[in-house]
Design an enzyme around this catalytic site. Sequence first.
Site, mmCIF file in Angstrom:
data_model
loop_
_atom_site.group_PDB
_atom_site.id
_atom_site.type_symbol
_atom_site.label_atom_id
_atom_site.label_comp_id
_atom_site.label_asym_id
_atom_site.label_seq_id
_atom_site.Cartn_x
_atom_site.Cartn_y
_atom_site.Cartn_z
ATOM 1 N N CYS A 151 5.641 -40.143 -14.155
ATOM 2 C CA CYS A 151 4.198 -40.394 -14.153
ATOM 3 C C CYS A 151 3.602 -40.373 -12.750
ATOM 4 O O CYS A 151 2.501 -40.832 -12.539
ATOM 5 C CB CYS A 151 3.885 -41.701 -14.849
ATOM 6 S SG CYS A 151 4.564 -43.132 -14.005
ATOM 7 N N ARG A 190 -3.202 3.099 8.469
ATOM 8 C CA ARG A 190 -3.500 1.965 7.582
ATOM 9 C C ARG A 190 -2.351 0.981 7.558
ATOM 10 O O ARG A 190 -1.211 1.365 7.350
ATOM 11 C CB ARG A 190 -3.739 2.470 6.154
ATOM 12 C CG ARG A 190 -4.560 3.713 6.057
ATOM 13 C CD ARG A 190 -4.553 4.295 4.660
ATOM 14 N NE ARG A 190 -5.215 3.436 3.694
ATOM 15 C CZ ARG A 190 -5.255 3.708 2.390
ATOM 16 N NH1 ARG A 190 -4.653 4.786 1.910
ATOM 17 N NH2 ARG A 190 -5.875 2.884 1.569
ATOM 18 N N GLY A 211 -8.297 -7.233 3.898
ATOM 19 C CA GLY A 211 -9.154 -7.407 5.060
ATOM 20 C C GLY A 211 -8.483 -8.036 6.265
ATOM 21 O O GLY A 211 -9.108 -8.231 7.293
ATOM 22 N N MET A 237 -5.837 -6.943 8.098
ATOM 23 C CA MET A 237 -5.487 -6.036 9.190
ATOM 24 C C MET A 237 -6.266 -4.743 9.033
ATOM 25 O O MET A 237 -6.568 -4.319 7.926
ATOM 26 C CB MET A 237 -3.992 -5.797 9.195
ATOM 27 C CG MET A 237 -3.301 -6.976 9.860
ATOM 28 S SD MET A 237 -1.545 -6.963 9.647
ATOM 29 C CE MET A 237 -1.424 -7.192 7.913
ATOM 30 N N LYS A 265 0.831 -1.193 0.000
ATOM 31 C CA LYS A 265 0.000 0.000 0.000
ATOM 32 C C LYS A 265 0.870 1.248 0.000
ATOM 33 O O LYS A 265 0.655 2.173 -0.785
ATOM 34 C CB LYS A 265 -0.912 -0.032 1.238
ATOM 35 C CG LYS A 265 -2.148 0.817 1.098
ATOM 36 C CD LYS A 265 -3.043 0.692 2.340
ATOM 37 C CE LYS A 265 -3.803 -0.619 2.352
ATOM 38 N NZ LYS A 265 -4.440 -0.878 3.662
ATOM 39 N N GLY A 295 8.374 -43.241 -11.310
ATOM 40 C CA GLY A 295 7.160 -43.325 -10.494
ATOM 41 C C GLY A 295 7.473 -42.627 -9.184
ATOM 42 O O GLY A 295 7.877 -43.239 -8.213
ATOM 43 N N TYR A 355 9.344 -35.992 -20.984
ATOM 44 C CA TYR A 355 7.933 -35.646 -20.801
ATOM 45 C C TYR A 355 7.498 -35.789 -19.346
ATOM 46 O O TYR A 355 8.158 -36.455 -18.553
ATOM 47 C CB TYR A 355 7.037 -36.515 -21.702
ATOM 48 C CG TYR A 355 6.999 -37.976 -21.323
ATOM 49 C CD1 TYR A 355 6.117 -38.456 -20.357
ATOM 50 C CD2 TYR A 355 7.853 -38.899 -21.934
ATOM 51 C CE1 TYR A 355 6.084 -39.790 -20.003
ATOM 52 C CE2 TYR A 355 7.836 -40.237 -21.592
ATOM 53 C CZ TYR A 355 6.941 -40.676 -20.614
ATOM 54 O OH TYR A 355 6.918 -41.993 -20.256
ATOM 55 N N SER A 365 10.273 -44.533 -16.797
ATOM 56 C CA SER A 365 9.248 -43.593 -16.351
ATOM 57 C C SER A 365 9.344 -43.527 -14.827
ATOM 58 O O SER A 365 9.176 -44.537 -14.152
ATOM 59 C CB SER A 365 7.865 -44.064 -16.791
ATOM 60 O OG SER A 365 6.897 -43.173 -16.305
ATOM 61 N N HIS A 397 -16.618 -8.317 0.738
ATOM 62 C CA HIS A 397 -15.621 -9.286 1.188
ATOM 63 C C HIS A 397 -15.826 -10.637 0.511
ATOM 64 O O HIS A 397 -14.898 -11.227 -0.043
ATOM 65 C CB HIS A 397 -15.699 -9.426 2.705
ATOM 66 C CG HIS A 397 -14.717 -10.405 3.275
ATOM 67 N ND1 HIS A 397 -15.033 -11.728 3.491
ATOM 68 C CD2 HIS A 397 -13.428 -10.268 3.632
ATOM 69 C CE1 HIS A 397 -13.973 -12.350 3.983
ATOM 70 N NE2 HIS A 397 -12.984 -11.490 4.077
ATOM 71 N N ASN A 444 5.747 -41.292 -6.889
ATOM 72 C CA ASN A 444 5.004 -41.561 -5.648
ATOM 73 C C ASN A 444 5.713 -42.633 -4.834
ATOM 74 O O ASN A 444 6.045 -42.441 -3.665
ATOM 75 C CB ASN A 444 3.580 -42.043 -5.943
ATOM 76 C CG ASN A 444 2.768 -41.023 -6.707
ATOM 77 O OD1 ASN A 444 3.155 -39.869 -6.785
ATOM 78 N ND2 ASN A 444 1.660 -41.458 -7.274
ATOM 79 N N ASP A 445 5.930 -43.776 -5.483
ATOM 80 C CA ASP A 445 6.621 -44.858 -4.782
ATOM 81 C C ASP A 445 8.062 -44.480 -4.461
ATOM 82 O O ASP A 445 8.569 -44.808 -3.396
ATOM 83 C CB ASP A 445 6.603 -46.134 -5.631
ATOM 84 C CG ASP A 445 5.419 -47.019 -5.269
ATOM 85 O OD1 ASP A 445 5.225 -47.252 -4.063
ATOM 86 O OD2 ASP A 445 4.698 -47.455 -6.182
ATOM 87 N N ARG A 459 -3.599 -1.070 -6.552
ATOM 88 C CA ARG A 459 -2.815 -2.306 -6.478
ATOM 89 C C ARG A 459 -3.221 -3.180 -7.648
ATOM 90 O O ARG A 459 -4.261 -2.966 -8.274
ATOM 91 C CB ARG A 459 -3.069 -3.027 -5.155
ATOM 92 C CG ARG A 459 -4.502 -3.480 -5.009
ATOM 93 C CD ARG A 459 -4.719 -4.163 -3.670
ATOM 94 N NE ARG A 459 -6.159 -4.242 -3.391
ATOM 95 C CZ ARG A 459 -6.693 -4.285 -2.202
ATOM 96 N NH1 ARG A 459 -5.952 -4.230 -1.125
ATOM 97 N NH2 ARG A 459 -7.997 -4.373 -2.031
HETATM 98 P P1 ADP Z 1 -7.848 -2.188 3.289
HETATM 99 O O1 ADP Z 1 -6.460 -2.673 3.124
HETATM 100 O O2 ADP Z 1 -8.685 -3.059 4.131
HETATM 101 O O3 ADP Z 1 -8.460 -1.810 1.976
HETATM 102 P P2 ADP Z 1 -7.360 0.593 3.687
HETATM 103 O O4 ADP Z 1 -6.199 1.024 4.476
HETATM 104 O O5 ADP Z 1 -7.220 0.673 2.220
HETATM 105 O O6 ADP Z 1 -7.748 -0.863 4.141
HETATM 106 O O7 ADP Z 1 -8.543 1.493 4.167
HETATM 107 C C1 ADP Z 1 -9.848 1.150 4.412
HETATM 108 C C2 ADP Z 1 -10.764 2.181 3.841
HETATM 109 O O8 ADP Z 1 -10.493 3.469 4.355
HETATM 110 C C3 ADP Z 1 -10.643 2.306 2.351
HETATM 111 O O9 ADP Z 1 -11.924 2.424 1.803
HETATM 112 C C4 ADP Z 1 -9.857 3.565 2.149
HETATM 113 O O10 ADP Z 1 -10.160 4.153 0.939
HETATM 114 C C5 ADP Z 1 -10.300 4.405 3.328
HETATM 115 N N1 ADP Z 1 -9.236 5.352 3.698
HETATM 116 C C6 ADP Z 1 -7.993 5.044 4.073
HETATM 117 N N2 ADP Z 1 -7.271 6.163 4.298
HETATM 118 C C7 ADP Z 1 -8.087 7.201 4.056
HETATM 119 C C8 ADP Z 1 -7.902 8.627 4.078
HETATM 120 N N3 ADP Z 1 -6.739 9.150 4.377
HETATM 121 N N4 ADP Z 1 -8.953 9.378 3.766
HETATM 122 C C9 ADP Z 1 -10.131 8.815 3.436
HETATM 123 N N5 ADP Z 1 -10.365 7.513 3.385
HETATM 124 C C10 ADP Z 1 -9.352 6.688 3.687
HETATM 125 MG MG MG Z 2 -7.828 -0.591 0.720
HETATM 126 MG MG MG Z 3 4.364 -47.482 -8.285
#
Ligand code: ADP
Ligand code: MG
Ligand code: MG
Length: 874
Positions: free
Chosen positions: A831, A93, A102, A104, A23, A766, A851, A764, A455, A768-769, A337
């Site tokens: 194989c 962040r 999702g 952290m 990020k 084998g 092969y 060939s 999610h 596994n064996d 990303r």
């Molecule tokens: P994740 O990795 O779970 O996407 P993010 O760090 O990207 O977490 O942030 C979660 C949400 O918060 C995202 O929708 C992001 O756009 C929003 N966000 C993060 N930083 C800011 C900021 N500085 N201003 C406004 N929205 C933010």
């Molecule tokens: Mg994000």
């Molecule tokens: Mg065999």
Amino acid sequence: MNNKWVYLFKEGSKEMKSLLGGKGANLAEMTNLDLPVPGGITITTKACNEFYKNNKKLSEEIVEQIYEHIKILEIETGKRFGDIENPLLVSVRSGAAISMPGMMDTILNLGINDKSVIGLANKTQNKRFAFDSYRRFIQMFGDVVLSIPKYKFDYVLDDIKENKNYQNDTELTKEDLEELIETYKKIFVKEAGIEFPQNPNEQLLMAIEAVFNSWNNTRAITYRNLYNIDHNIGTAVNIQSMVFGNMGATSGTGVAFTRNPSTGEKYLYGEFLINAQGEDVVAGIRTPLQIYKLESIMPDIYNQFIEIAGILEKHYKDMQDMEFTIEQGKLYMLQTRTGKRTAEAAIRIAVEMVNENLIDKQEAIMRIDPKSLDQLLHPTFDLDTQRKAKPIAKGLPASPGAATGKIYFTAGDAVKAAKSGEKVILVRKETSPEDIEGMTMAEGILTSRGGMTSHAAVVARGMGKCCVAGCDDIYVDEELKIFIVNNEKISEGSYISLDGSLGLIYNGVIKTVEPGISGNFNTLMKWADDFRRLSIRTNADTPKDAQAAINFGAEGIGLCRTEHMFFDESRIFSVRKMILSDNISDRENALEEILPMQKNDFKEIYKIMGIKPVTIRLLDPPLHEFLPHTDDEIKKLADSMNINLYLLKEKANSLHEFNPMLGHRGCRLLITYSEITKMQIRAIMEAAIEVCKEENIDITPEIMVPLIGNVKELKYLKDIIVETAEKVKNEKSSNIKYLIGTMIEVPRACVTSNEIAEIADFFSYGTNDLTQMTYGFSRDDAGKFIGDYKDFKILDSDPFQSIDTVGVGSLLKTSVKLGKQTNSKIKLGICGEHGGDPESIKFFNEALLDYVSCSPYRVPVARLSAAQAIIQER
Ligand code: ADP
Ligand code: MG
Ligand code: MG
């Protein structure tokens, strides 16, 4: 300065992922591309490691550097962190080098407190916005930093909404929000045992520590285990000045992909919400609008965003997944990303990007994860059956594919059912990272809330799992374990079917059909074929498998096991008679009955394979595998064979072995029961000769002897094979050629391969064996400890899945070298299960085999992996 722990976005770049996290590195890159990114700083992953070294405390040096850099942000924004009148609010962040969606949590609006919320309200002339930001902060801070469950806050919010009859959070008035803040603070004290911290500095340090600590929360660890991510790389923390999407009708927030992540089609794909903040879009709180609608609401912003999306895609030369926020009519980019995508989308995007001259063919081939092809090789619904079935509901087509299974309403229940062998569909209101394991085990996922970027949708696409999301035709009650659709109740354990490509839900089971390769998939496979050196064969015992493999591009059969043909209901009786006869002539009579059947099997396979090579392995398993096990079956057999039950049991017992894997099987059996060998050779030769005549082609049968350890075993059998084969040729006046080779699967065979190669046309491996005997791990029992071995880092991977290149691999290489010494023309293949494993294929490519042979469904995986192995070598 000794150590630089903190970087301004300006100071970073996309190449610095391991230090700044994904990020942070991409925020830096966007900043340097002059895109509108709110200013910010990144605390490095090294600081995370330092934090753990320092007993989970931030060192003074790190804290100092953080504040120095925040000063710069203050100058840039003209706001002050901790100020009452004009407070700088920030987001905190997390972001590791590898994206872990999702896993952290992010905290928004940090820096706000009882006093500055008033300042913010006055400054913006928007009380509602200020209070909304504050209540969000209390909840997020409580959740992320002090693990106060979100729902404790949500209950209160839901109560207010229900009492006042609001549909959406946006209807909350400033008075409601003010009241909410007071209640939230009380909940905070009650749950956390401390007052809500009013001091922004304290808030900041607690938040940073929480992000570092979250690196080792269970969700994060589960995710890393699932995707084999190193546990020691740590996460970075980004601190970024806030921009606000919750300031009213000219503000909003959204997410978008530069191409459709589900199909790969090239158009801006995404969702947004007006007057919303952060996770609102993905959390499924309100159903978001599709991105194209932004064009009519805010045309300038829309055009600017399209332009930025184009710049980013050209710059990264890959499909981007972007987050943005609009604050009072101004667009800000918050993240970009490389977008996760289904295999179907990955292939379409790779092929189209080659055609657009963005990337070359090698790059396109390297971009596809061979393992992901599995998704495309799964059955789809039979169109006719599906057309006749009436969908009970329609949701969003969040991740393509077809799935049928019994429904379960919690991840835990789904896991339990799946482990007991059931096909499971996980049904939830919405999913969260806690559901990962249940999602992994399910055939498909159905949610009643959330959009295409919820999610459930994102994770399912990543896993290549069928998902229908945001289906508000159904009402899910997770407690009662039912869902209601059209006033009908559907309970836990009922079968439903999901079409993730159309978003349709059906009652019951829908018939599926086998997949094939066409379109972009075919184009990419053809490109791969131009690069690879290894041939790809298949392991197939039946005409059906052989045909499937050819459809997937197999160039021959590397292993045709003959024993499976014996199990057919119509034959097993003759086979058992053969095994139980106590003299040769009885046995020969029984074999006489089996011969035409086996010959027919071979003919059918030869007809499908034509002149493509087919390696047929002579009988391998121990004989007792063919005998009945239950008393009932034994009695039936005794009756029908007209022999004494007691005698039959005696005979069956006499075949019992203490260690059948190392017992009377393979070539040992073929030597002591040479009449079996002769019957099989006759069947192979007659079949080949007849098909050659019928189809007017030249077939060269490849006869393979299993389990050779000593060249004299092969010599003994080769004499029998040649004698029988020549006899058949004479009878049929044919001059057909044939090859005789051997499996190499006993360590002794590896180290004496020079001797064996003198009389073998091919080897060939084998594996596994060979793995079993090299490691001394029983294939059937290794499951009991391999998991622990991986946990304790004794093994990196299961050697039965990915070849142990060090031990087993070195035996294999020794054998290749010795074999070529005495027979430079020897053909070499593999194989075992490893033939379809991308990592192992790389090794076989390097070991100069001719092969690999794998199960039909792995053939495309092998074609692609073999090409990648060559490209990587360069
Ligand atoms: P994740 O990795 O779970 O996407 P993010 O760090 O990207 O977490 O942030 C979660 C949400 O918060 C995202 O929708 C992001 O756009 C929003 N966000 C993060 N930083 C800011 C900021 N500085 N201003 C406004 N929205 C933010
Ligand atoms: Mg994000
Ligand atoms: Mg065999």
